[in-house]
Design an enzyme around this catalytic site. Sequence first.
Site, mmCIF file in Angstrom:
data_model
loop_
_atom_site.group_PDB
_atom_site.id
_atom_site.type_symbol
_atom_site.label_atom_id
_atom_site.label_comp_id
_atom_site.label_asym_id
_atom_site.label_seq_id
_atom_site.Cartn_x
_atom_site.Cartn_y
_atom_site.Cartn_z
ATOM 1 C CG ASP A 183 21.230 26.577 62.382
ATOM 2 O OD1 ASP A 183 21.175 25.186 61.905
ATOM 3 O OD2 ASP A 183 20.189 26.660 63.231
ATOM 4 C CE LYS A 214 28.329 23.707 62.529
ATOM 5 N NZ LYS A 214 27.138 24.736 62.564
ATOM 6 C CG HIS A 269 26.054 20.390 57.983
ATOM 7 N ND1 HIS A 269 26.257 21.714 58.888
ATOM 8 C CD2 HIS A 269 27.039 19.508 58.433
ATOM 9 C CE1 HIS A 269 27.191 21.124 59.786
ATOM 10 N NE2 HIS A 269 27.567 19.891 59.529
#
Length: 427
Positions: free
Chosen positions: A12, A15, A40
Amino acid sequence: MVRAIVGANWGDEGKGKITDMLSKESDIIVRFQGGANAGHTIVNDYGKFALHTLPSGVFYSHTTSILGNGVALNIPVLFQEIKEVVGRGVPQPKILVSDRAQMVMPYHILLDAYEEERLAGKSFGSTKSGIAPFYSDKYAKIGFQVSELFGSEETLRDKVDQVCEMKNVLIEHLYHKPALEPEKIFQELMSYKEMVAPYVCDVSAYLYQALKEGKEILLEGQLGSLKDPDHGIYPMVTSSPTLAGYGAIGAGIPPYEIQKIITVVKAYSSAVGAGAFVSEIFGAEADELRKRGGDGGEYGATTGRPRRMGWFDTVASKYGCRIQGTTDVAFTVLDVLGYLDEIPVCTGYEIDGEVTTEFPVTSRLERAKPVLEVLPGWKCDIRGIRKYEDLPENCRRYVEFVEEKIGFPITMVSNGPGREDIIYRNR
Ligand code: GDP
């Protein structure tokens, strides 16, 4: 050239945003490990998306998105995600799935949930996506490769029977749940075959050719260094390697091709699941940071669970960057800290009366207490700033303090969730 984007901490770190941004100048994006257990979050012109399986490059029409052999492939989730992004106006992405990728089976998800239930208060805080049972079976050599869907049906049926016989011992006698029905599982696999058929590819051969043609390839990691099964906070880790080095294996490319390792480091800490978290904060202080964190709060992209919060940890991040083989650090979510008068940073661990800056093994980590240094805050909104020199002085001090402590160059500073919210630094 091949670049890897990986996390230094517990995941977290942002990315997805960095991958989405760098995808613009890439031809191919490859997921090389993990499954639908982490997500994501990406904000772009099409809206806000939580991706769990699709690589973060799917929003660009010039890119090819690949699920490499190292992933835990959940075919129904993959197809649901493709449907969702296309349904929201994104052009049909070009997707390839490795014929050597193994599939998450319906019983992996069941077994994950049953085991969490059995462990009750001592559970790992699994997302119950079947990842641990999946990787256990892969290495016990009873997993199912995508390629097997396209071989002899009789052989596949026999293998399903064999595996179910074994699983049913556990299911009936340890978990006291209804036995698996092999025929149902076989039929499920046949439906997977239909879904995945258009995308199946010999990915390592495809990438070999792409490298010869000088294509730009991004490897997209999931979670972060501290969740790596070897180098992380075992056993509170994930079940596949989260390190850039594994990118070569999980994608099927030569290790020497990975020339840049961009490690994403968040300006404060957050973690999900159980396990030691030295710089963790609690109560109102944590609630405030959680509420303001990321883009719309620090809640799991897959589960919606509130994340555990903490101050920036230079001990964990220095180690996390080193073990990744970092060439560049992308320092993210810095804008969120603008509300604080003072910003504590964990710069050492006190273990049995001694202070260390080296990240210890789990048994020592559990006894570690944070040593905090306090930096002055900058008390303003830094979103929209595009040049490093234009950041407030105390903000630059924070970045430079972190850079010095972790020992790796911060070449990108992210000051907002959008693609354009990035400040490049020449180091
Ligand atoms: P990942 O798994 O590493 O991609 O991390 P997440 O999906 O949890 O991303 C972190 C969250 O922070 C997401 O909601 C992003 O949109 C958001 N984000 C990423 N970079 C920044 C940033 O620089 N500032 C802010 N405010 N949010 C960011």
